[in-house]
Motif scaffolding. Structure first.
Motif, mmCIF file in Angstrom:
data_model
loop_
_atom_site.group_PDB
_atom_site.id
_atom_site.type_symbol
_atom_site.label_atom_id
_atom_site.label_comp_id
_atom_site.label_asym_id
_atom_site.label_seq_id
_atom_site.Cartn_x
_atom_site.Cartn_y
_atom_site.Cartn_z
ATOM 1 N N GLY A 63 -3.074 0.311 42.466
ATOM 2 C CA GLY A 63 -4.436 -0.021 42.077
ATOM 3 C C GLY A 63 -4.895 -1.254 42.830
ATOM 4 N N TYR A 64 -5.938 -1.856 42.331
ATOM 5 C CA TYR A 64 -6.487 -3.067 42.944
ATOM 6 C C TYR A 64 -6.112 -4.291 42.118
ATOM 7 C CZ TYR A 64 -9.361 -0.653 46.393
ATOM 8 O OH TYR A 64 -9.785 0.074 47.465
ATOM 9 N N TYR A 65 -6.037 -5.430 42.800
ATOM 10 C CA TYR A 65 -5.732 -6.689 42.135
ATOM 11 C C TYR A 65 -6.379 -7.839 42.902
ATOM 12 C CZ TYR A 65 -2.231 -6.779 45.846
ATOM 13 O OH TYR A 65 -1.605 -6.741 47.066
ATOM 14 N N LEU A 66 -6.620 -8.935 42.199
ATOM 15 C CA LEU A 66 -7.162 -10.145 42.833
ATOM 16 C C LEU A 66 -6.068 -10.787 43.677
ATOM 17 C CD1 LEU A 66 -9.021 -11.849 39.830
ATOM 18 C CD2 LEU A 66 -10.029 -10.462 41.646
ATOM 19 N N ILE A 67 -6.413 -11.174 44.889
ATOM 20 C CA ILE A 67 -5.442 -11.847 45.755
ATOM 21 C C ILE A 67 -5.221 -13.290 45.297
ATOM 22 C CG2 ILE A 67 -5.105 -12.755 48.090
ATOM 23 C CD1 ILE A 67 -6.213 -10.157 49.168
ATOM 24 N N LYS A 68 -6.280 -13.905 44.778
ATOM 25 C CA LYS A 68 -6.215 -15.290 44.302
ATOM 26 C C LYS A 68 -6.585 -15.316 42.828
ATOM 27 C CE LYS A 68 -8.014 -17.169 48.634
ATOM 28 N NZ LYS A 68 -9.140 -17.895 49.223
ATOM 29 N N PRO A 69 -6.214 -16.384 42.135
ATOM 30 C CA PRO A 69 -6.658 -16.530 40.745
ATOM 31 C C PRO A 69 -8.186 -16.674 40.675
ATOM 32 C CG PRO A 69 -4.935 -18.138 41.287
ATOM 33 C CD PRO A 69 -5.320 -17.465 42.555
ATOM 34 N N ALA A 70 -8.754 -16.353 39.530
ATOM 35 C CA ALA A 70 -10.208 -16.357 39.331
ATOM 36 C C ALA A 70 -10.843 -17.713 39.644
ATOM 37 C CB ALA A 70 -10.540 -15.936 37.908
ATOM 38 N N ASP A 71 -10.124 -18.794 39.416
ATOM 39 C CA ASP A 71 -10.704 -20.125 39.662
ATOM 40 C C ASP A 71 -10.729 -20.502 41.144
ATOM 41 O OD1 ASP A 71 -7.969 -20.518 39.906
ATOM 42 O OD2 ASP A 71 -7.947 -22.383 38.753
ATOM 43 N N GLU A 72 -10.251 -19.610 42.013
ATOM 44 C CA GLU A 72 -10.283 -19.862 43.456
ATOM 45 C C GLU A 72 -11.226 -18.900 44.195
ATOM 46 O OE1 GLU A 72 -6.379 -20.060 45.219
ATOM 47 O OE2 GLU A 72 -5.584 -21.144 43.485
ATOM 48 N N ILE A 73 -11.976 -18.103 43.444
ATOM 49 C CA ILE A 73 -12.889 -17.141 44.062
ATOM 50 C C ILE A 73 -14.321 -17.601 43.816
ATOM 51 C CG2 ILE A 73 -13.660 -14.738 44.114
ATOM 52 C CD1 ILE A 73 -10.817 -13.982 43.114
ATOM 53 N N ALA A 74 -14.932 -18.177 44.849
ATOM 54 C CA ALA A 74 -16.298 -18.703 44.747
ATOM 55 C C ALA A 74 -17.305 -17.562 44.654
ATOM 56 C CB ALA A 74 -16.618 -19.589 45.939
ATOM 57 N N ASN A 120 -29.525 -26.228 47.389
ATOM 58 C CA ASN A 120 -29.239 -26.386 45.964
ATOM 59 C C ASN A 120 -28.583 -25.144 45.369
ATOM 60 O OD1 ASN A 120 -30.160 -29.104 45.079
ATOM 61 N ND2 ASN A 120 -32.002 -28.428 46.130
ATOM 62 N N THR A 121 -28.995 -23.981 45.828
ATOM 63 C CA THR A 121 -28.376 -22.742 45.369
ATOM 64 C C THR A 121 -26.921 -22.694 45.810
ATOM 65 O OG1 THR A 121 -30.499 -21.580 45.475
ATOM 66 C CG2 THR A 121 -28.523 -20.217 45.452
ATOM 67 N N LEU A 122 -26.681 -23.037 47.062
ATOM 68 C CA LEU A 122 -25.308 -23.036 47.572
ATOM 69 C C LEU A 122 -24.425 -24.044 46.841
ATOM 70 C CD1 LEU A 122 -25.723 -22.593 51.416
ATOM 71 C CD2 LEU A 122 -24.688 -21.018 49.796
ATOM 72 N N LYS A 123 -25.002 -25.182 46.502
ATOM 73 C CA LYS A 123 -24.240 -26.203 45.777
ATOM 74 C C LYS A 123 -23.676 -25.620 44.483
ATOM 75 C CE LYS A 123 -26.104 -30.185 46.187
ATOM 76 N NZ LYS A 123 -27.053 -31.275 46.016
ATOM 77 N N VAL A 124 -24.464 -24.808 43.817
ATOM 78 C CA VAL A 124 -24.014 -24.172 42.574
ATOM 79 C C VAL A 124 -23.036 -23.037 42.875
ATOM 80 C CG1 VAL A 124 -24.738 -22.827 40.558
ATOM 81 C CG2 VAL A 124 -26.111 -24.784 41.298
ATOM 82 N N LEU A 125 -23.437 -22.100 43.736
ATOM 83 C CA LEU A 125 -22.645 -20.888 43.961
ATOM 84 C C LEU A 125 -21.308 -21.141 44.658
ATOM 85 C CD1 LEU A 125 -25.439 -18.361 44.957
ATOM 86 C CD2 LEU A 125 -24.223 -18.529 42.771
ATOM 87 N N GLU A 126 -21.228 -22.175 45.464
ATOM 88 C CA GLU A 126 -19.954 -22.482 46.116
ATOM 89 C C GLU A 126 -19.010 -23.245 45.195
ATOM 90 O OE1 GLU A 126 -21.132 -24.284 49.835
ATOM 91 O OE2 GLU A 126 -21.240 -22.317 50.811
ATOM 92 N N ASN A 127 -19.558 -23.859 44.144
ATOM 93 C CA ASN A 127 -18.724 -24.603 43.204
ATOM 94 C C ASN A 127 -18.449 -23.852 41.904
ATOM 95 O OD1 ASN A 127 -18.197 -27.159 44.611
ATOM 96 N ND2 ASN A 127 -20.418 -27.280 44.624
ATOM 97 N N LYS A 128 -19.103 -22.729 41.723
ATOM 98 C CA LYS A 128 -18.834 -21.882 40.562
ATOM 99 C C LYS A 128 -17.927 -20.747 41.010
ATOM 100 C CE LYS A 128 -21.407 -23.947 37.504
ATOM 101 N NZ LYS A 128 -20.893 -24.498 36.263
ATOM 102 N N THR A 129 -17.013 -20.378 40.143
ATOM 103 C CA THR A 129 -16.037 -19.348 40.484
ATOM 104 C C THR A 129 -16.077 -18.208 39.476
ATOM 105 O OG1 THR A 129 -14.267 -20.330 39.157
ATOM 106 C CG2 THR A 129 -14.484 -21.110 41.455
ATOM 107 N N LEU A 130 -15.283 -17.217 39.760
ATOM 108 C CA LEU A 130 -15.146 -16.087 38.847
ATOM 109 C C LEU A 130 -14.716 -16.568 37.456
ATOM 110 C CD1 LEU A 130 -15.397 -13.041 38.918
ATOM 111 C CD2 LEU A 130 -13.045 -12.917 39.723
ATOM 112 N N LYS A 131 -13.923 -17.612 37.411
ATOM 113 C CA LYS A 131 -13.469 -18.157 36.123
ATOM 114 C C LYS A 131 -14.644 -18.682 35.291
ATOM 115 C CE LYS A 131 -9.856 -20.549 33.903
ATOM 116 N NZ LYS A 131 -8.432 -20.708 33.975
ATOM 117 N N ASP A 132 -15.667 -19.214 35.954
ATOM 118 C CA ASP A 132 -16.848 -19.686 35.225
ATOM 119 C C ASP A 132 -17.557 -18.526 34.530
ATOM 120 O OD1 ASP A 132 -16.926 -22.586 35.802
ATOM 121 O OD2 ASP A 132 -17.098 -21.900 37.871
#
Length: 137
Positions: A63-74, A120-132
């Motif tokens: 199946g499929y799986y995340l390569i990195k943990p959720a807090d590392e996926i921007a 400003n959009t990038l500031k948010v989206l690059e610092n928010k992750t799947l974990k958020d």
């Protein structure tokens, strides 16, 4: 605006994040649990795999799986992979720059405002992750 494709990708990715410790997850399981068309989901997950966000395993237990943990996926990475530029105008895009038709960038006030919006959009989206996303459910 996020495309339906990207919205579905986030639904699938959060499911994979919830099941991160269990290993690979079948596409059919994700499709059923998140109510996403199987064919559409296959295309989405393949794009994310090609972009290095997901891995896959064939055969039994595959199946499929995340390569990195959720807090590392921007979030910005996922949006760019599936929707392309984040900027609202092509002339302010960092990765997909194109000159606007009939535009004089050096005197264009809209260009400068949209560059601020992009930053400003990038500031948010690059610092928010799947974990958020997982935290805010």
């Amino acid at each position: 605006m996020l495309s339906k494709k990207t919205q579905y990708a986030f639904h699938a990715l959060t499911y994979l994040a919830d099941n991160y410790s269990k290993g690979p997850v079948l596409i059919s399981e994700i499709s059923q649990e998140r109510q996403i068309s199987l064919k559409f989901l296959e295309n989405i997950l393949l794009e994310l795999k090609k972009a290095g966000v997901l891995g896959s395993k064939k055969g039994k237990g595959g199946g499929y799986y995340l390569i990195k943990p959720a807090d590392e996926i921007a979030l910005a990475k996922i949006i760019r992979v599936l929707d392309g530029p984040i900027a609202l105008l092509p002339c302010v895009s960092l990765n997909y720059y194109e000159r606007c038709e009939n535009c004089q960038e050096e005197v264009c006030g809209l260009n400068r405002v949209m560059a601020d919006v992009r930053d400003n959009t990038l500031k948010v989206l690059e610092n928010k992750t799947l974990k958020d996303i997982l935290r805010n459910r």
